[in-house]
Design a protein around this motif. Structure first.
Motif, PDB file in Angstrom:
ATOM      1  N   VAL A   1       0.458   6.693   1.402  1.00  0.00           N
ATOM      2  CA  VAL A   1       0.419   5.226   1.415  1.00  0.00           C
ATOM      3  C   VAL A   1       0.182   4.768   2.850  1.00  0.00           C
ATOM      4  CG1 VAL A   1       1.985   5.119  -0.569  1.00  0.00           C
ATOM      5  CG2 VAL A   1       2.914   4.936   1.740  1.00  0.00           C
ATOM      6  N   VAL A   2       0.166   3.456   3.048  1.00  0.00           N
ATOM      7  CA  VAL A   2      -0.043   2.913   4.398  1.00  0.00           C
ATOM      8  C   VAL A   2       1.070   1.928   4.743  1.00  0.00           C
ATOM      9  CG1 VAL A   2      -2.559   3.130   4.139  1.00  0.00           C
ATOM     10  CG2 VAL A   2      -1.443   0.913   3.700  1.00  0.00           C
ATOM     11  N   ALA A   3       1.123   1.582   6.028  1.00  0.00           N
ATOM     12  CA  ALA A   3       2.038   0.544   6.506  1.00  0.00           C
ATOM     13  C   ALA A   3       1.419  -0.077   7.749  1.00  0.00           C
ATOM     14  CB  ALA A   3       3.398   1.145   6.838  1.00  0.00           C
ATOM     15  N   ASP A   4       1.699  -1.349   7.972  1.00  0.00           N
ATOM     16  CA  ASP A   4       1.195  -1.979   9.195  1.00  0.00           C
ATOM     17  C   ASP A   4       2.310  -2.711   9.954  1.00  0.00           C
ATOM     18  OD1 ASP A   4       1.604  -4.301   7.752  1.00  0.00           O
ATOM     19  OD2 ASP A   4      -0.407  -5.099   8.050  1.00  0.00           O
ATOM     20  N   SER A   5       3.563  -2.426   9.586  1.00  0.00           N
ATOM     21  CA  SER A   5       4.679  -3.058  10.302  1.00  0.00           C
ATOM     22  C   SER A   5       5.920  -2.182  10.159  1.00  0.00           C
ATOM     23  CB  SER A   5       4.969  -4.458   9.737  1.00  0.00           C
ATOM     24  OG  SER A   5       5.502  -4.358   8.424  1.00  0.00           O
ATOM     25  N   ALA A   6       6.858  -2.393  11.070  1.00  0.00           N
ATOM     26  CA  ALA A   6       8.125  -1.675  10.988  1.00  0.00           C
ATOM     27  C   ALA A   6       8.844  -2.019   9.694  1.00  0.00           C
ATOM     28  CB  ALA A   6       8.999  -2.036  12.195  1.00  0.00           C
ATOM     29  N   ALA A   7       8.716  -3.268   9.262  1.00  0.00           N
ATOM     30  CA  ALA A   7       9.389  -3.683   8.025  1.00  0.00           C
ATOM     31  C   ALA A   7       8.914  -2.840   6.846  1.00  0.00           C
ATOM     32  CB  ALA A   7       9.130  -5.172   7.758  1.00  0.00           C
ATOM     33  N   VAL A   8       7.616  -2.606   6.756  1.00  0.00           N
ATOM     34  CA  VAL A   8       7.085  -1.814   5.640  1.00  0.00           C
ATOM     35  C   VAL A   8       7.475  -0.348   5.801  1.00  0.00           C
ATOM     36  CG1 VAL A   8       4.970  -1.037   4.479  1.00  0.00           C
ATOM     37  CG2 VAL A   8       5.211  -3.436   5.146  1.00  0.00           C
ATOM     38  N   VAL A   9       7.405   0.177   7.009  1.00  0.00           N
ATOM     39  CA  VAL A   9       7.826   1.570   7.243  1.00  0.00           C
ATOM     40  C   VAL A   9       9.270   1.752   6.787  1.00  0.00           C
ATOM     41  CG1 VAL A   9       8.367   3.276   9.036  1.00  0.00           C
ATOM     42  CG2 VAL A   9       6.184   2.024   9.101  1.00  0.00           C
ATOM     43  N   VAL A  31       2.545   8.694   5.311  1.00  0.00           N
ATOM     44  CA  VAL A  31       2.227   7.286   5.579  1.00  0.00           C
ATOM     45  C   VAL A  31       1.187   7.198   6.694  1.00  0.00           C
ATOM     46  CG1 VAL A  31       3.149   5.035   6.227  1.00  0.00           C
ATOM     47  CG2 VAL A  31       4.587   6.638   4.937  1.00  0.00           C
ATOM     48  N   LEU A  32       0.116   6.465   6.433  1.00  0.00           N
ATOM     49  CA  LEU A  32      -0.898   6.203   7.448  1.00  0.00           C
ATOM     50  C   LEU A  32      -0.673   4.801   8.010  1.00  0.00           C
ATOM     51  CD1 LEU A  32      -2.215   8.169   5.155  1.00  0.00           C
ATOM     52  CD2 LEU A  32      -4.344   7.710   6.386  1.00  0.00           C
ATOM     53  N   VAL A  33      -1.079   4.586   9.236  1.00  0.00           N
ATOM     54  CA  VAL A  33      -0.966   3.254   9.832  1.00  0.00           C
ATOM     55  C   VAL A  33      -2.256   2.482   9.573  1.00  0.00           C
ATOM     56  CG1 VAL A  33      -0.799   1.975  11.999  1.00  0.00           C
ATOM     57  CG2 VAL A  33       0.680   3.964  11.595  1.00  0.00           C
ATOM     58  N   GLU A  34      -2.120   1.316   8.943  1.00  0.00           N
ATOM     59  CA  GLU A  34      -3.300   0.476   8.734  1.00  0.00           C
ATOM     60  C   GLU A  34      -3.610  -0.281  10.015  1.00  0.00           C
ATOM     61  OE1 GLU A  34      -3.452  -2.019   5.238  1.00  0.00           O
ATOM     62  OE2 GLU A  34      -5.361  -2.902   5.879  1.00  0.00           O
ATOM     63  N   CYS A  35      -4.879  -0.223  10.409  1.00  0.00           N
ATOM     64  CA  CYS A  35      -5.322  -0.835  11.670  1.00  0.00           C
ATOM     65  C   CYS A  35      -6.309  -1.961  11.376  1.00  0.00           C
ATOM     66  CB  CYS A  35      -6.017   0.214  12.532  1.00  0.00           C
ATOM     67  SG  CYS A  35      -4.980   1.659  12.884  1.00  0.00           S
ATOM     68  N   ASP A  36      -6.211  -3.037  12.128  1.00  0.00           N
ATOM     69  CA  ASP A  36      -7.163  -4.139  11.988  1.00  0.00           C
ATOM     70  C   ASP A  36      -8.290  -3.928  12.991  1.00  0.00           C
ATOM     71  OD1 ASP A  36      -8.599  -6.424  11.764  1.00  0.00           O
ATOM     72  OD2 ASP A  36      -6.973  -7.796  12.328  1.00  0.00           O
ATOM     73  N   THR A  37      -9.439  -3.468  12.491  1.00  0.00           N
ATOM     74  CA  THR A  37     -10.583  -3.245  13.384  1.00  0.00           C
ATOM     75  C   THR A  37     -11.596  -4.383  13.262  1.00  0.00           C
ATOM     76  OG1 THR A  37     -11.682  -1.886  11.714  1.00  0.00           O
ATOM     77  CG2 THR A  37     -10.280  -0.739  13.299  1.00  0.00           C
ATOM     78  N   GLY A  38     -11.079  -5.559  12.908  1.00  0.00           N
ATOM     79  CA  GLY A  38     -11.975  -6.719  12.904  1.00  0.00           C
ATOM     80  C   GLY A  38     -11.984  -7.538  11.624  1.00  0.00           C
ATOM     81  N   ALA A  39     -11.390  -7.010  10.550  1.00  0.00           N
ATOM     82  CA  ALA A  39     -11.431  -7.743   9.279  1.00  0.00           C
ATOM     83  C   ALA A  39     -10.435  -8.904   9.258  1.00  0.00           C
ATOM     84  CB  ALA A  39     -11.154  -6.799   8.112  1.00  0.00           C
ATOM     85  N   ARG A  40      -9.431  -8.871  10.136  1.00  0.00           N
ATOM     86  CA  ARG A  40      -8.440  -9.944  10.206  1.00  0.00           C
ATOM     87  C   ARG A  40      -7.745 -10.154   8.873  1.00  0.00           C
ATOM     88  NH1 ARG A  40      -6.590 -11.558  14.665  1.00  0.00           N
ATOM     89  NH2 ARG A  40      -6.577 -13.783  14.218  1.00  0.00           N
ATOM     90  N   ARG A  41      -7.388  -9.059   8.241  1.00  0.00           N
ATOM     91  CA  ARG A  41      -6.630  -9.123   6.998  1.00  0.00           C
ATOM     92  C   ARG A  41      -5.294  -8.484   7.328  1.00  0.00           C
ATOM     93  NH1 ARG A  41      -9.420  -6.596   1.664  1.00  0.00           N
ATOM     94  NH2 ARG A  41      -8.531  -4.686   2.495  1.00  0.00           N
ATOM     95  N   CYS A  42      -4.950  -7.326   6.790  1.00  0.00           N
ATOM     96  CA  CYS A  42      -3.761  -6.604   7.226  1.00  0.00           C
ATOM     97  C   CYS A  42      -4.120  -5.722   8.414  1.00  0.00           C
ATOM     98  CB  CYS A  42      -3.233  -5.729   6.089  1.00  0.00           C
ATOM     99  SG  CYS A  42      -2.516  -6.654   4.722  1.00  0.00           S
ATOM    100  N   GLY A  43      -3.120  -4.990   8.907  1.00  0.00           N
ATOM    101  CA  GLY A  43      -3.378  -4.000   9.950  1.00  0.00           C
ATOM    102  C   GLY A  43      -2.769  -4.368  11.281  1.00  0.00           C
ATOM    103  N   VAL A  44      -2.303  -3.337  12.005  1.00  0.00           N
ATOM    104  CA  VAL A  44      -1.822  -3.593  13.362  1.00  0.00           C
ATOM    105  C   VAL A  44      -3.005  -4.012  14.221  1.00  0.00           C
ATOM    106  CG1 VAL A  44       0.140  -2.009  13.181  1.00  0.00           C
ATOM    107  CG2 VAL A  44      -2.085  -1.144  13.962  1.00  0.00           C
ATOM    108  N   PRO A  45      -2.749  -4.931  15.175  1.00  0.00           N
ATOM    109  CA  PRO A  45      -3.876  -5.543  15.887  1.00  0.00           C
ATOM    110  C   PRO A  45      -4.459  -4.699  17.022  1.00  0.00           C
ATOM    111  CG  PRO A  45      -1.809  -6.568  16.567  1.00  0.00           C
ATOM    112  CD  PRO A  45      -1.470  -5.586  15.484  1.00  0.00           C
TER     113      PRO A  45
END
Lengths: 355, 355
Positions: free
Chosen positions: B109-117, B133-147
């Motif tokens: 699964v993925v997570a993009d915040s400590a809260a989800v982890v 767990v993989l870290v979701e990254c925001d590479t420009g879509a501006r949806r979920c993901g660490v910035p």
């Protein structure tokens, strides 16, 4: 869904407050009664036999469906037995199903061309029963419908001349603000048809946006609104109702707050749909008029605001969607409640019935 | 649907040509094999265990789902057993289902915040198993993901430090044209994480629009396209494929031809959906590039052209929709075929699975 409170129902879900829905139904019925209008609600909004029965108990003369499969779902063991299908039924498979349904319930349908009238007559051939057919008229929506009162009269004549069909009257689905055009078109068509010696029993119009103005086209005998049972952001924006009158909400959970002005929820276009109905954004977050839902993907909704968004992962939001009817078509069940009291899941009987 | 040919299937319906779908699958697998990329198709497009199995048989390392309920539907007795859920899973009900699913299949699964982890760690507590767990990254879509890569490294550290979780790598869903940004972000994030002594096993990206350019971000080890299996008008318009590569069509019947330049079909937004994906109009009528589908209501599609429309009531049209994934979510079944040969209806196992 073995759960005892609304707050423990797993998100995303579609919540329907029966108190509000019933109040909406009672209020429009009173308006129609006051103006001597028959009410024949379109079930495309709720798709639930339970609410259709309530509508009939309150005084509706029957229901409207758009497709044969909707009519099948709404009348199969439900006690509902008077249906108008406001759709041209075309093709061999539909002729067979039309025959079967017309044996089981009080059914009327529409046609806007000789080709459709002839299909309907062929469907009824040999059954010994006559099917009631109304002529669909285009009073400005530029969708289906005969284009002129003269064409309506010609088609009424063809129906009346068929030994398998009975002419039932005239039907229109006008564009928003089209009430006056309905009056003008229908008056002329009625005169022309009556001049042939053919009675025009029903003149039926529809549309929730103009429902409180239905009496301004006094030639109309029957009204077929759908959305009024739930209401939605589109109707609120048009001034037809308030957010407190919106019986259907989408409940979603915040799953990400990537920056102080953006949050992502677990409801996307697979719940809210992409219907805009001329609006900007994809729904109204109750209690948060500062927030816009500016982007949907299938499972994500993006909430943005210029103010601090003040939402955390795990928070729930309630959303009034742009268009209630299409949202009710997305999931197999809605969650019924009365205020904060959970009633339970209700299968959406006519969901996905497009045939 | 007791019928023996495609032309007698009742309209509207969604037709899937398996020959084309399989060709699309084989072609992208060959591309991925050539470039040493693992392929983990997103099942959000077809939602069919049958096609997911074909994808795995051709070499896919597993499948991608967006929601737990999709993963449940795709792995329940289907033989599929390796799933990445690219979504933040939040809430008590989901924790329980996550636990159950992680026992049954190979799940990440993925997570993009400590809260989800922390939610994921809580879900796994006491199971004796570790969840990848993989870290979701925001590479420009501006949806979920660490910035930022720095935030990705911080979260990777938190995952690696948990006794219930294993850090599995980095995940992104970039915007169209975002391949270069993926390379830059992931390179930096990988270096930072490896500097902590944590290996970065998988770097997974996705998106059918840029799939033929996936090799231009060589840091990516795995690709997760969805739409490529069916293709659609959006991808044709972007030059990714041709209409001949579109495996999913909507078949509809003309029910009204109110004037020489307009026809109405029995498929509306309940089949085609309102998704525009930046396009004008609601689909491409095969063989009729002059026609625009300029308006949908729920059960009506309006076809217009400046030329004579030359369609009659009862004619069938085949439409390539703007967005195949959402169309596959509208009806309970699709009609499988190979060319003109009907195979039969196939239930859309993961339809409406939004939880």
């Amino acid at each position: 869904m073995a759960t005892s409170s609304l707050s423990s129902v797993e998100t995303p879900f579609v919540q329907v407050d029966l108190d509000i829905a019933e109040r909406n139904i009672v209020r429009l019925q009173a308006y129609c009664d006051e103006h001597g209008l028959k009410l024949r609600p379109h079930i495309k909004t709720h798709k639930l036999p339970r609410l259709a029965r309530f509508q009939v108990e309150q005084g509706a003369v029957g229901i409207t469906c758009q497709k044969l499969s909707e009519a099948d779902a709404m009348t199969d063991g439900t006690g509902l037995e008077d249906v108008l299908i406001t759709y041209n039924l075309v093709g061999e498979a539909k002729r067979e199903r039309l025959r079967a349904l017309s044996e089981r319930i009080r059914l009327s349908v529409v046609a806007d061309s000789a080709a459709v009238v002839d299909e309907l007559a062929a469907a009824m051939k040999g059954t010994g029963r006559k099917l009631t057919v109304l002529v669909e008229c285009d009073t400005g929506a530029r969708r289906c419908g005969v284009p002129t009162p003269e064409a309506a009269a010609e088609l009424a004549n063809r129906i009346a001349a068929s030994s398998e069909l009975t002419f039932g009257g005239l039907m229109t689905y006008p564009p928003v603000g089209g009430t006056e055009a309905v009056q003008v078109f229908m008056q002329r068509a009625k005169s022309l048809i009556e001049a042939f010696g053919i009675p025009v029993e029903t003149i039926t119009s529809g549309g929730s946006p103009d429902m409180w103005r239905a009496h301004e086209a006094p030639i109309v005998t029957e009204y077929r609104p759908g959305t009024y049972v739930y209401n939605d952001r589109s109707l609120v924006t048009r001034g037809v109702c308030g957010f407190d009158d919106c019986a259907l909400n989408v409940v979603a959970t915040v799953v990400s707050v990537p920056d102080p002005h953006r949050a992502i929820i677990d409801a996307g276009s697979k719940v809210l749909t992409s219907d805009l109905l001329g609006l900007t954004g994809h729904g109204h977050v109750l209690g948060r008029p500062d927030i816009a839902i500016d982007q949907l993907s299938e499972e994500h909704g993006r909430l943005v605001t210029e103010q601090p968004i003040n939402l955390s992962v795990g928070d729930r939001v309630r959303i009034v969607p742009n268009h209630a009817c299409v949202v009710a078509n997305m999931l197999d069940f809605v969650v019924l409640c009365r205020g904060e009291t959970l009633i339970g899941p209700e299968p959406v009987a006519a969901r996905g019935r497009v045939w």
